[in-house]
Design a protein around this motif. Structure first.
Motif, short mmCIF file in Angstrom:
data_model
loop_
_atom_site.label_atom_id
_atom_site.label_comp_id
_atom_site.label_asym_id
_atom_site.label_seq_id
_atom_site.Cartn_x
_atom_site.Cartn_y
_atom_site.Cartn_z
N GLY A 182 0.79 -1.23 0.00
CA GLY A 182 0.00 0.00 0.00
C GLY A 182 0.82 1.27 0.00
N ALA A 183 2.16 1.18 -0.02
CA ALA A 183 2.99 2.38 0.04
C ALA A 183 4.32 2.11 -0.65
CB ALA A 183 3.21 2.82 1.49
N ALA A 184 4.90 3.17 -1.20
CA ALA A 184 6.21 3.09 -1.84
C ALA A 184 7.12 4.14 -1.23
CB ALA A 184 6.08 3.32 -3.34
N LEU A 185 8.38 3.78 -1.08
CA LEU A 185 9.34 4.64 -0.38
C LEU A 185 10.40 5.15 -1.35
CD1 LEU A 185 10.87 4.09 3.09
CD2 LEU A 185 12.45 4.22 1.17
N VAL A 186 10.78 6.42 -1.13
CA VAL A 186 11.85 7.06 -1.89
C VAL A 186 12.86 7.60 -0.89
CG1 VAL A 186 12.45 8.81 -3.61
CG2 VAL A 186 10.17 7.78 -3.62
N THR A 187 14.14 7.32 -1.11
CA THR A 187 15.18 7.92 -0.27
C THR A 187 16.05 8.83 -1.14
OG1 THR A 187 16.71 6.07 -0.62
CG2 THR A 187 15.24 5.96 1.28
N VAL A 188 16.46 9.93 -0.56
CA VAL A 188 17.33 10.87 -1.27
C VAL A 188 18.34 11.41 -0.28
CG1 VAL A 188 15.66 12.74 -0.86
CG2 VAL A 188 17.40 12.99 -2.64
N ASP A 189 19.57 11.55 -0.73
CA ASP A 189 20.64 12.07 0.12
C ASP A 189 21.24 13.31 -0.54
OD1 ASP A 189 22.34 12.25 2.26
OD2 ASP A 189 22.90 10.14 2.22
#
Length: 786
Positions: free
Chosen positions: A163-170
């Motif tokens: 039900g959810a998607a994750l994005v990581t950014v540095d």
């Protein structure tokens, strides 16, 4: 010498005011150019082993400024074209954010999330969903199936309930501007959020952005606080001088401090505004004491305003300067904490406190010398008779046998509060950020993200070899695997990731997906071949850099924490050290620790060591100041009593309310050492003066409470009521620190008005009694009129 100095200031009052005024205008011009903001590099301790590891590997394994963004489907799962298009938009738009590291943008829509398959040519690594989103039902169904089969994606970048998607950014630390990054990321989130999709985001740049977002509110509350403060001073003093002169003293101190900071290139962190207000309150307190003493001198028969101002300045100069020196000495101790932000706060705070010597102790009586006589009141409400009666009643209750009861109760309170004070936590004491309220959007987002994913706070631990390809050794990979399983047994750690997770997957794929072959290679060369096949199969070479450096000399184990509470971080660090000691690997070592959780561990360790050191040194400064001023070692010990009582009570309250001792609360705690004794100086000095004039001890206490005690009551009551305005702040840190300030002020005032006179009666210290010790039994107190 003091008399000559006072005569010079009052006699050359025009010159004194002109010089101070011109310098204040220059400092005001400099203060107007001060930069307001947060520099993340200033938050990291210098020369700490964890920080050195973090700085060495952060470009590869992740900095402490990573941002996590989660897109949630409000109904159904994420495998819909419209949802995935929004996920793709976020992934692509993040490349445009200032300071972002494009190689550290990872999501289901990036090319770094790959699906590894075997083919007749070897291995084939293809992005799961890059560059385009599937446009038909069959493509969406296939993508969903591939995600569910991929253990490195499911649970990490797509929630297990789909039900959810994750994005990581540095970010590149030296290019990051938190407020600008927050504004740009929030604009991206707002553009894709809407019916059916909710966007959540957390991370240090987001937190700093929220702090900056609430800056206008903070300034509004500050203005409201000053307005309430002015109104209360006007109500109590009934004169414009009693309202405007304390305000002018606080304003002058602020101009000087911020001006010096601007000239020194020190930026002003919005969070330390609480410290700034606390110091300004000290300036106002000193000024109020002088105005009150000036009024008392006029009532006592001073013929002119000049004479009253001179007597007020002469009488209060020593306790006033002693309070300034004690406050400044306690504040400068913070410079020993090897954290740049703390050192800058120490410099600004010390300058700010020191300027009170000019803005209040000197300038207030000089300006009072121009008051016209007879003095008229600005409004008819007179609270002073009631306050005089209260002080007279209090004086009767802190002498005789009552004094022994007061000291005994204070001793019991000290023991009990001291016991509970040991429960105070170092670091954050609650999940989420202590800067914001638990029901804030940021903390709600953090709670929900940590519920659906392994954790938003990361720590990387590096397994370092001595030569290239050491990480490919089976024993190195086995150690990493055992380490991961060992650390994941801690409930607050949701998952971990390392090269030891990837190689078994590659070998399984090479064996047609047979799980019996999900293991490491038999030797270093076989593991190297598996990694070569993965890279040559179409994967981006930089994909492996999140797990190991290019020559495979070092590899990282990334731990995902569900919170960064002090206990959580300390437990993890202890377990890492325990594992390293129990599992030595020849030629390799385990290096702690990078990422946000890693540098947080460093900060907590520094604060734990510095807290004890700072309190001990601050108490030493206080003892020395008092001993030198009163020419008695006993004076230092005597004045240490209210300080220790104020600290044990405040720390026990912090432990009860779950307020941790962290980088934000440490300066307030250090300044509280001096705050806990300022009022006592005025009371004790007044008692000494009355004793030298031949009064009995009971009379001296009554007169001191009627004079200095009235000023203490007015000042403390006014400041406590004004501080209550900060309870409306959207920043939890500010509202909690305001509460601590109110507690410190209350305990300080109580100790000065009740405990210190009682201690004089019980112990009769020589530096107070002097030659009056033998005459301590005198006329009945009832004969003294308020």
């Amino acid at each position: 010498m003091l008399a000559r100095f006072v005569d010079f200031c009052i006699g050359r009052r025009a010159l004194v005011v002109t010089v101070i005024g011109l310098l204040t205008l220059l400092m005001l011009g400099a203060a107007s150019r001060i930069h307001v903001g947060t520099d993340f590099e200033d938050l990291l301790p210098r020369h700490h082993a964890y920080v050195e590891v973090h700085n060495r590997f952060k470009a590869t394994y992740g900095s402490s400024n990573a941002v996590t963004i989660v897109l949630e489907a409000e109904q159904g799962d994420i495998f819909r074209t419209d949802f995935l298009e929004r996920l793709r938009t976020v992934t692509l738009e993040l490349r445009k954010v200032d300071g972002v590291n494009p190689e550290q943008i990872i999501s289901l829509a990036s090319r770094k999330i790959v699906d590894v398959r075997s083919s007749s040519d070897g291995l084939e690594s293809r992005p799961l969903m890059f560059p385009e989103v599937p446009s038909d039902a069959a493509g969406l169904a296939e993508l969903k199936a591939r995600v569910q089969r991929n253990g490195l994606v499911l649970g990490s970048y797509v929630s297990r309930d789909l039900g959810a998607a994750l994005v990581t950014v540095d970010f590149y630390d030296h290019l990051l501007k938190p407020e600008e990054a927050f504004r740009q990321i929030r604009a991206i989130a707002d553009a894709v959020a809407g019916p059916g999709v909710r966007v959540r985001m957390v991370g240090e740049p987001i937190l700093a952005g929220w702090v900056a977002y609430f800056l206008p509110e903070t300034l509004t509350i500050l203005a409201a606080t000053l307005a309430v403060l002015g109104a209360l001073l006007f109500l109590f003093s009934r004169t414009w001088r009693g309202t405007l002169l304390p305000g002018l003293a606080g304003f002058t101190s602020g101009c000087w401090a911020l001006g010096v900071a601007a000239l020194a290139g020190i930026q002003f962190d919005p969070l330390v505004i609480v410290v700034a207000f606390l110091i300004t309150a000290r300036s106002i307190s000193h000024s109020v004491q002088l105005v009150t003493r000036f009024d008392d001198e006029l009532k006592a028969g001073a013929a002119t305003a000049r004479e009253a101002a001179r007597k007020a300045m002469f009488g209060l100069f020593k306790p006033g300067m002693l309070g300034v020196i004690a406050d400044a000495g306690c504040m400068i101790i913070v410079i020993l904490v090897p954290i740049p932000l703390m050192q800058k706060v120490a410099v600004i705070g010390t300058v700010w406190v020191s300027t009170i010597a000019l803005s209040a102790v000197v300038m207030t009586p000089v300006l009072l010398s121009w008051v016209r006589l007879p003095v008229r009141h600005a409004h008819p409400i007179n609270l002073m008779p009631g306050l005089d009666r209260a002080m007279a009643g209090l004086a009767r209750r802190v002498v005789g046998r009552n004094a022994y009861s007061v000291v005994a109760v204070a001793g019991v309170v000290f023991v009990v509060s001291g016991w509970f004070a040991f429960d105070i936590r170092i670091g954050d004491a609650n999940p989420g950020s202590p800067i914001l309220h638990q029901d804030s959007a940021y903390n709600r987002d953090a709670t929900e993200i940590n519920r659906r994913f392994p954790g938003t706070d990361r720590m990387f631990v590096v397994l370092a070899g001595e030569q290239a390809d050491d990480i490919k050794r089976p024993e190195a990979l086995e150690t990493m695997n055992r380490f991961q399983r060992y650390m994941e047994a801690q409930p607050e750690i949701g998952a971990s990731l390392s090269l030891a997770d990837l190689i078994p997957v590659i070998k399984r794929v090479m064996r047609d997906g047979n799980h019996h072959y999900e293991e490491f290679g038999r030797n270093q060369n076989e593991n190297g071949e598996l990694l070569y096949l993965f890279s040559s199969g179409g994967a981006d070479p930089s994909d492996l850099e999140r797990l190991a450096d290019r020559d495979f000399k070092t590899g990282a184990v990334t731990l995902f924490f569900r919170d960064h509470q002090g206990d959580t971080i300390r437990t993890a660090v202890a377990r890492i050290k325990e594992f390293a000691a129990a599992n030595p690997l020849p030629g390799m070592q385990l290096l702690l620790a990078g990422g946000f959780a890693g540098v947080t561990a460093a900060v907590n360790e520094v604060i734990l060591a510095s807290q004890i050191e700072s309190i001990a040194l601050a108490l030493l400064v206080l003892v020395l100041c008092c001993a030198v001023t009163y020419r008695s070692p006993n004076a230092g010990m005597f004045f240490m009593v209210p300080v220790i009582l104020a600290n044990t009570l405040t720390f026990s309250f912090m432990a009860w309310k779950g307020i941790g001792m962290n980088i934000n609360t440490l300066p307030v705690a250090a300044l509280g050492i001096g705050l806990g004794v300022d009022y006592a100086f005025y009371i004790i000095d007044d008692i000494r003066e009355e004793l030298r004039h031949g009064k009995s001890l009971e009379e001296a206490i009554a007169l001191a409470l009627a004079g200095a005690g009235k000023g203490v009551t007015v000042t403390a009551g006014t400041l406590i009521l004004a501080v209550a305005m900060w309870g409306f702040s959207s920043l939890r840190f500010q509202s909690e620190m305001a509460l601590l300030m109110a507690i410190w002020l209350g305990i300080s005032a109580f100790s000065a008005l009740v405990l210190m006179p009682a201690m004089v009666v019980v112990f009769k210290p020589g530096f107070v009694m002097g030659t009056a010790r033998a005459a301590s039994v005198a006329r009945p107190l009832q004969s003294i009129q308020p």
